[in-house]
Write a protein that holds these residues in place. Structure first.
Motif, PDB file in Angstrom:
ATOM      1  N   PRO A   1       8.198  -2.581  14.765  1.00  0.00           N
ATOM      2  CA  PRO A   1       8.670  -1.959  13.523  1.00  0.00           C
ATOM      3  C   PRO A   1       8.515  -2.828  12.276  1.00  0.00           C
ATOM      4  CG  PRO A   1      10.322  -1.761  15.264  1.00  0.00           C
ATOM      5  CD  PRO A   1       9.223  -2.621  15.793  1.00  0.00           C
ATOM      6  N   GLY A   2       8.585  -4.131  12.416  1.00  0.00           N
ATOM      7  CA  GLY A   2       8.445  -5.015  11.258  1.00  0.00           C
ATOM      8  C   GLY A   2       7.064  -4.935  10.619  1.00  0.00           C
ATOM      9  N   ALA A   3       6.085  -4.455  11.347  1.00  0.00           N
ATOM     10  CA  ALA A   3       4.718  -4.360  10.826  1.00  0.00           C
ATOM     11  C   ALA A   3       4.603  -3.318   9.713  1.00  0.00           C
ATOM     12  CB  ALA A   3       3.752  -4.024  11.954  1.00  0.00           C
ATOM     13  N   HIS A   4       5.569  -2.436   9.619  1.00  0.00           N
ATOM     14  CA  HIS A   4       5.565  -1.415   8.564  1.00  0.00           C
ATOM     15  C   HIS A   4       5.502  -2.063   7.178  1.00  0.00           C
ATOM     16  CE1 HIS A   4       7.168   1.715   5.914  1.00  0.00           C
ATOM     17  NE2 HIS A   4       6.615   2.557   6.769  1.00  0.00           N
ATOM     18  N   GLU A   5       6.125  -3.218   7.052  1.00  0.00           N
ATOM     19  CA  GLU A   5       6.168  -3.923   5.769  1.00  0.00           C
ATOM     20  C   GLU A   5       4.790  -4.354   5.280  1.00  0.00           C
ATOM     21  OE1 GLU A   5       8.964  -7.104   6.222  1.00  0.00           O
ATOM     22  OE2 GLU A   5      10.484  -5.726   6.993  1.00  0.00           O
ATOM     23  N   GLU A   6       3.855  -4.584   6.186  1.00  0.00           N
ATOM     24  CA  GLU A   6       2.512  -5.019   5.780  1.00  0.00           C
ATOM     25  C   GLU A   6       1.870  -4.016   4.830  1.00  0.00           C
ATOM     26  OE1 GLU A   6      -1.214  -6.636   5.168  1.00  0.00           O
ATOM     27  OE2 GLU A   6       0.638  -7.618   5.782  1.00  0.00           O
ATOM     28  N   MET A   7       2.120  -2.746   5.037  1.00  0.00           N
ATOM     29  CA  MET A   7       1.454  -1.718   4.228  1.00  0.00           C
ATOM     30  C   MET A   7       2.028  -1.602   2.817  1.00  0.00           C
ATOM     31  SD  MET A   7      -1.062  -0.754   5.968  1.00  0.00           S
ATOM     32  CE  MET A   7      -1.611   0.658   5.039  1.00  0.00           C
ATOM     33  N   THR A   8       3.183  -2.195   2.569  1.00  0.00           N
ATOM     34  CA  THR A   8       3.779  -2.141   1.228  1.00  0.00           C
ATOM     35  C   THR A   8       3.917  -3.533   0.612  1.00  0.00           C
ATOM     36  OG1 THR A   8       6.000  -2.184   2.178  1.00  0.00           O
ATOM     37  CG2 THR A   8       5.039  -0.010   1.722  1.00  0.00           C
ATOM     38  N   ARG A   9       3.297  -4.501   1.224  1.00  0.00           N
ATOM     39  CA  ARG A   9       3.439  -5.898   0.800  1.00  0.00           C
ATOM     40  C   ARG A   9       2.808  -6.199  -0.553  1.00  0.00           C
ATOM     41  NH1 ARG A   9       1.703 -10.720   4.794  1.00  0.00           N
ATOM     42  NH2 ARG A   9      -0.265 -10.781   3.708  1.00  0.00           N
ATOM     43  N   TYR A  10       1.762  -5.484  -0.919  1.00  0.00           N
ATOM     44  CA  TYR A  10       1.033  -5.768  -2.151  1.00  0.00           C
ATOM     45  C   TYR A  10       1.201  -4.624  -3.143  1.00  0.00           C
ATOM     46  CZ  TYR A  10      -1.163  -9.036   1.055  1.00  0.00           C
ATOM     47  OH  TYR A  10      -1.377 -10.013   1.991  1.00  0.00           O
ATOM     48  N   PRO A  11       1.270  -4.939  -4.433  1.00  0.00           N
ATOM     49  CA  PRO A  11       1.374  -3.866  -5.428  1.00  0.00           C
ATOM     50  C   PRO A  11       0.082  -3.047  -5.492  1.00  0.00           C
ATOM     51  CG  PRO A  11       1.174  -6.008  -6.509  1.00  0.00           C
ATOM     52  CD  PRO A  11       1.285  -6.270  -5.034  1.00  0.00           C
ATOM     53  N   VAL A  12       0.218  -1.808  -5.950  1.00  0.00           N
ATOM     54  CA  VAL A  12      -0.923  -0.890  -6.070  1.00  0.00           C
ATOM     55  C   VAL A  12      -2.072  -1.544  -6.840  1.00  0.00           C
ATOM     56  CG1 VAL A  12      -1.658   1.290  -7.126  1.00  0.00           C
ATOM     57  CG2 VAL A  12       0.480   1.187  -5.851  1.00  0.00           C
ATOM     58  N   GLU A  13      -1.743  -2.335  -7.856  1.00  0.00           N
ATOM     59  CA  GLU A  13      -2.760  -2.962  -8.699  1.00  0.00           C
ATOM     60  C   GLU A  13      -3.647  -3.937  -7.927  1.00  0.00           C
ATOM     61  OE1 GLU A  13       0.624  -2.945  -9.513  1.00  0.00           O
ATOM     62  OE2 GLU A  13       0.324  -1.122 -10.686  1.00  0.00           O
ATOM     63  N   SER A  14      -3.194  -4.418  -6.779  1.00  0.00           N
ATOM     64  CA  SER A  14      -4.005  -5.339  -5.974  1.00  0.00           C
ATOM     65  C   SER A  14      -5.325  -4.717  -5.564  1.00  0.00           C
ATOM     66  CB  SER A  14      -3.250  -5.743  -4.697  1.00  0.00           C
ATOM     67  OG  SER A  14      -2.070  -6.413  -5.000  1.00  0.00           O
ATOM     68  N   TRP A  15      -5.327  -3.396  -5.414  1.00  0.00           N
ATOM     69  CA  TRP A  15      -6.483  -2.682  -4.883  1.00  0.00           C
ATOM     70  C   TRP A  15      -7.282  -1.991  -5.982  1.00  0.00           C
ATOM     71  CZ3 TRP A  15      -5.921  -4.930  -0.517  1.00  0.00           C
ATOM     72  CH2 TRP A  15      -4.661  -5.068   0.066  1.00  0.00           C
ATOM     73  N   THR A  16      -7.083  -2.392  -7.222  1.00  0.00           N
ATOM     74  CA  THR A  16      -7.785  -1.740  -8.329  1.00  0.00           C
ATOM     75  C   THR A  16      -8.726  -2.712  -9.027  1.00  0.00           C
ATOM     76  OG1 THR A  16      -5.952  -2.187  -9.849  1.00  0.00           O
ATOM     77  CG2 THR A  16      -5.934  -0.057  -8.727  1.00  0.00           C
ATOM     78  N   GLU A  17      -9.738  -2.136  -9.637  1.00  0.00           N
ATOM     79  CA  GLU A  17     -10.736  -2.932 -10.338  1.00  0.00           C
ATOM     80  C   GLU A  17     -10.106  -3.572 -11.566  1.00  0.00           C
ATOM     81  OE1 GLU A  17     -14.848  -1.047  -9.982  1.00  0.00           O
ATOM     82  OE2 GLU A  17     -13.514   0.687  -9.770  1.00  0.00           O
ATOM     83  N   PRO A  18     -10.536  -4.719 -11.977  1.00  0.00           N
ATOM     84  CA  PRO A  18     -11.775  -5.389 -11.583  1.00  0.00           C
ATOM     85  C   PRO A  18     -11.628  -6.345 -10.404  1.00  0.00           C
ATOM     86  CG  PRO A  18     -10.828  -6.590 -13.407  1.00  0.00           C
ATOM     87  CD  PRO A  18      -9.912  -5.415 -13.117  1.00  0.00           C
ATOM     88  N   HIS A  19     -10.400  -6.634  -9.949  1.00  0.00           N
ATOM     89  CA  HIS A  19     -10.221  -7.656  -8.915  1.00  0.00           C
ATOM     90  C   HIS A  19     -10.161  -7.103  -7.493  1.00  0.00           C
ATOM     91  CE1 HIS A  19      -9.753 -10.531 -12.070  1.00  0.00           C
ATOM     92  NE2 HIS A  19      -8.733  -9.878 -12.584  1.00  0.00           N
ATOM     93  N   GLY A  20      -9.983  -5.816  -7.357  1.00  0.00           N
ATOM     94  CA  GLY A  20      -9.889  -5.221  -6.036  1.00  0.00           C
ATOM     95  C   GLY A  20     -10.442  -3.820  -6.043  1.00  0.00           C
ATOM     96  N   VAL A  21     -10.552  -3.254  -4.854  1.00  0.00           N
ATOM     97  CA  VAL A  21     -11.054  -1.893  -4.724  1.00  0.00           C
ATOM     98  C   VAL A  21     -10.620  -1.335  -3.368  1.00  0.00           C
ATOM     99  CG1 VAL A  21     -13.307  -2.458  -3.671  1.00  0.00           C
ATOM    100  CG2 VAL A  21     -13.103  -0.443  -5.118  1.00  0.00           C
TER     101      VAL A  21
END
Length: 170
Positions: free
Chosen positions: A47-67
């Motif tokens: 159950p603790g693995a659920h936290e991995e999916m919310t660990r990073y802010p949405v902006e982490s996956w947005t351009e220009p640094h992420g996708v």
């Protein structure tokens, strides 16, 4: 032959039509990735693995640094993956996923290649990633796609913890 490479005629199945689409992690198209990947992590790590999916802010996956890239087949998400900035020259691959009904078709390799191209296009020259010790399929994926393991491959993965890899981009 059609534009997608499939033959047309009696008895010939139409070739699947794939599209690579950049989306935000909160886009409804990304929901199957987020849901199924969360379920997979919880099944393998508890159950603790659920936290991995919310660990990073949405902006982490947005351009220009992420996708975040999704591979759509006939408009439906079947695989995906993301990277985020690790450091100035390094992208960190995360959120690799292939829908459970579409595994063993080479889709993860295709997503990984698309992520590498996207990272190189914005100036990253290295990919870094970790996978869990209870994900032998992921370990195999990275090894077969030219990633260098940064751990002792002869050791029992369960004694190592997260398994780090890197790859230099051309």
């Amino acid at each position: 032959m059609s534009a997608t490479g499939g033959a047309h005629g009696a008895g010939a199945a139409a070739a699947p039509v794939f599209e690579v689409r950049r989306v935000r992690i909160d886009d409804p198209l990304a929901e199957p990735l987020v849901r199924e990947l969360t379920e997979e992590y919880v099944r393998r790590y508890g159950p603790g693995a659920h936290e991995e999916m919310t660990r990073y802010p949405v902006e982490s996956w947005t351009e220009p640094h992420g996708v975040l890239l999704l591979l759509l087949e006939d408009g439906e998400p079947v695989a995906g993956g993301a990277y985020k900035r690790y450091d100035e020259r390094t992208a960190e691959v995360k959120r690799m996923w292939t829908h459970s009904a579409h595994r063993r078709r080479g889709l993860a390799t295709r997503v990984l290649a698309e992520l590498e191209r996207a990272a190189a296009a914005v100036g990253y020259d290295r990919i870094y990633l970790t996978t869990g010790p209870r994900q032998p399929e992921a370990r195999g994926l990275y090894l077969v796609n030219g990633y260098t393991p940064l751990f002792d491959v002869a050791a029992d993965p369960l004694t190592i913890g997260p398994l780090p890899f890197e790859k230099r981009l051309a």
